[in-house]
Write a protein that holds these residues in place. Structure first.
Motif, mmCIF file in Angstrom:
data_model
loop_
_atom_site.group_PDB
_atom_site.id
_atom_site.type_symbol
_atom_site.label_atom_id
_atom_site.label_comp_id
_atom_site.label_asym_id
_atom_site.label_seq_id
_atom_site.Cartn_x
_atom_site.Cartn_y
_atom_site.Cartn_z
ATOM 1 N N PRO A 1 0.545 -3.416 6.055
ATOM 2 C CA PRO A 1 1.314 -4.161 5.064
ATOM 3 C C PRO A 1 1.135 -3.526 3.680
ATOM 4 O O PRO A 1 0.037 -3.075 3.336
ATOM 5 N N VAL A 2 2.209 -3.491 2.917
ATOM 6 C CA VAL A 2 2.199 -2.911 1.574
ATOM 7 C C VAL A 2 2.675 -3.972 0.593
ATOM 8 O O VAL A 2 3.723 -4.580 0.795
ATOM 9 N N SER A 3 1.901 -4.191 -0.462
ATOM 10 C CA SER A 3 2.328 -5.085 -1.533
ATOM 11 C C SER A 3 2.202 -4.334 -2.854
ATOM 12 O O SER A 3 1.585 -3.273 -2.925
ATOM 13 N N PHE A 4 2.802 -4.905 -3.895
ATOM 14 C CA PHE A 4 2.868 -4.253 -5.201
ATOM 15 C C PHE A 4 2.330 -5.195 -6.259
ATOM 16 O O PHE A 4 2.570 -6.401 -6.202
ATOM 17 N N SER A 5 1.651 -4.629 -7.253
ATOM 18 C CA SER A 5 1.129 -5.447 -8.346
ATOM 19 C C SER A 5 2.244 -5.933 -9.262
ATOM 20 O O SER A 5 2.105 -6.952 -9.919
ATOM 21 N N HIS A 6 3.342 -5.177 -9.310
ATOM 22 C CA HIS A 6 4.492 -5.494 -10.149
ATOM 23 C C HIS A 6 5.760 -5.234 -9.354
ATOM 24 O O HIS A 6 5.748 -4.408 -8.439
ATOM 25 N N PRO A 7 6.869 -5.855 -9.708
ATOM 26 C CA PRO A 7 8.127 -5.559 -9.023
ATOM 27 C C PRO A 7 8.450 -4.066 -9.129
ATOM 28 O O PRO A 7 8.190 -3.435 -10.148
ATOM 29 N N VAL A 8 8.986 -3.523 -8.047
ATOM 30 C CA VAL A 8 9.335 -2.099 -8.017
ATOM 31 C C VAL A 8 10.591 -1.862 -8.844
ATOM 32 O O VAL A 8 11.530 -2.655 -8.796
ATOM 33 N N ALA A 9 10.599 -0.772 -9.611
ATOM 34 C CA ALA A 9 11.753 -0.419 -10.446
ATOM 35 C C ALA A 9 12.999 -0.264 -9.578
ATOM 36 O O ALA A 9 12.926 0.226 -8.456
ATOM 37 N N GLU A 10 14.133 -0.683 -10.105
ATOM 38 C CA GLU A 10 15.397 -0.652 -9.362
ATOM 39 C C GLU A 10 15.734 0.718 -8.813
ATOM 40 O O GLU A 10 16.264 0.845 -7.731
ATOM 41 N N GLY B 1 4.914 -1.850 -14.774
ATOM 42 C CA GLY B 1 6.266 -1.462 -15.166
ATOM 43 C C GLY B 1 7.160 -1.115 -13.981
ATOM 44 O O GLY B 1 8.286 -0.674 -14.162
ATOM 45 N N GLY B 2 6.649 -1.277 -12.758
ATOM 46 C CA GLY B 2 7.435 -0.980 -11.571
ATOM 47 C C GLY B 2 7.417 0.485 -11.180
ATOM 48 O O GLY B 2 8.084 0.893 -10.227
ATOM 49 N N TYR B 3 6.624 1.306 -11.879
ATOM 50 C CA TYR B 3 6.624 2.748 -11.618
ATOM 51 C C TYR B 3 5.927 3.096 -10.304
ATOM 52 O O TYR B 3 4.808 2.655 -10.043
ATOM 53 N N VAL B 4 6.603 3.905 -9.495
ATOM 54 C CA VAL B 4 6.022 4.461 -8.276
ATOM 55 C C VAL B 4 6.408 5.933 -8.238
ATOM 56 O O VAL B 4 7.582 6.274 -8.149
ATOM 57 N N GLY B 5 5.410 6.814 -8.318
ATOM 58 C CA GLY B 5 5.666 8.254 -8.334
ATOM 59 C C GLY B 5 5.784 8.852 -6.950
ATOM 60 O O GLY B 5 5.706 8.163 -5.925
ATOM 61 N N ARG C 1 -4.695 -3.328 4.620
ATOM 62 C CA ARG C 1 -3.451 -3.401 3.855
ATOM 63 C C ARG C 1 -3.551 -2.502 2.636
ATOM 64 O O ARG C 1 -4.629 -2.063 2.262
ATOM 65 N N VAL C 2 -2.395 -2.259 2.013
ATOM 66 C CA VAL C 2 -2.303 -1.408 0.832
ATOM 67 C C VAL C 2 -1.778 -2.238 -0.336
ATOM 68 O O VAL C 2 -0.825 -3.010 -0.176
ATOM 69 N N LEU C 3 -2.405 -2.082 -1.488
ATOM 70 C CA LEU C 3 -1.901 -2.666 -2.728
ATOM 71 C C LEU C 3 -1.528 -1.517 -3.646
ATOM 72 O O LEU C 3 -2.379 -0.696 -4.005
ATOM 73 N N VAL C 4 -0.256 -1.450 -4.009
ATOM 74 C CA VAL C 4 0.225 -0.432 -4.936
ATOM 75 C C VAL C 4 0.115 -0.993 -6.346
ATOM 76 O O VAL C 4 0.711 -2.032 -6.652
ATOM 77 N N VAL C 5 -0.655 -0.331 -7.179
ATOM 78 C CA VAL C 5 -0.804 -0.733 -8.577
ATOM 79 C C VAL C 5 0.265 0.030 -9.355
ATOM 80 O O VAL C 5 0.201 1.247 -9.482
ATOM 81 N N ASN C 6 1.268 -0.723 -9.823
ATOM 82 C CA ASN C 6 2.457 -0.083 -10.406
ATOM 83 C C ASN C 6 2.976 -0.814 -11.640
ATOM 84 O O ASN C 6 4.088 -1.330 -11.640
#
Length: 115
Positions: free
Chosen positions: A102-111, A82-86, A75-80
């Protein structure tokens, strides 16, 4: 430290180099929880860093290498923070999803982020 299963989960960390400290913390937490962690190996952000800034060719090669790390992971954990994903991380997320990871995020993704 928890018991380590015969085949520990492999987690690939993705995220911007600006979050090197946060990725190191996630790596530590996951490792202490018994996971094998693969992550970007180069975080040079400026010419003031000890190792210097990777060249464009090195950055391209590191990007391809990171996709292979995703291929190895369960699986992948995106460390983001402030919701930032470049842009690079967006490409990595697309690769992970295309290969069924599967992909999860450390923080909610920015709108405004299409990830």
């Amino acid at each position: 430290m928890p018991d380590v299963p015969d085949r520990p989960e492999i987690v690939c960390l993705c995220g911007s180099a600006r979050f090197a400290d946060e990725m190191a913390a996630a790596n530590r937490d996951l490792t202490l929880a018994g996971a094998i962690v693969v992550a970007p190996g180069v975080f040079a952000r400026s010419e003031h860093d000890a190792a210097g800034v990777p060249t464009d060719a090195q950055r391209a090669a590191l990007g391809v290498l990171h996709l292979r790390k995703i291929d190895l992971a369960d699986r992948v954990l995106v460390v983001n923070p402030g919701g930032y994903v470049g842009e690079s991380t967006t490409r990595e997320i697309a690769h992970a999803r295309a290969t069924g990871k599967p992909v999860s995020f450390s923080h909610p993704v920015a709108e405004s982020d299409p990830s």
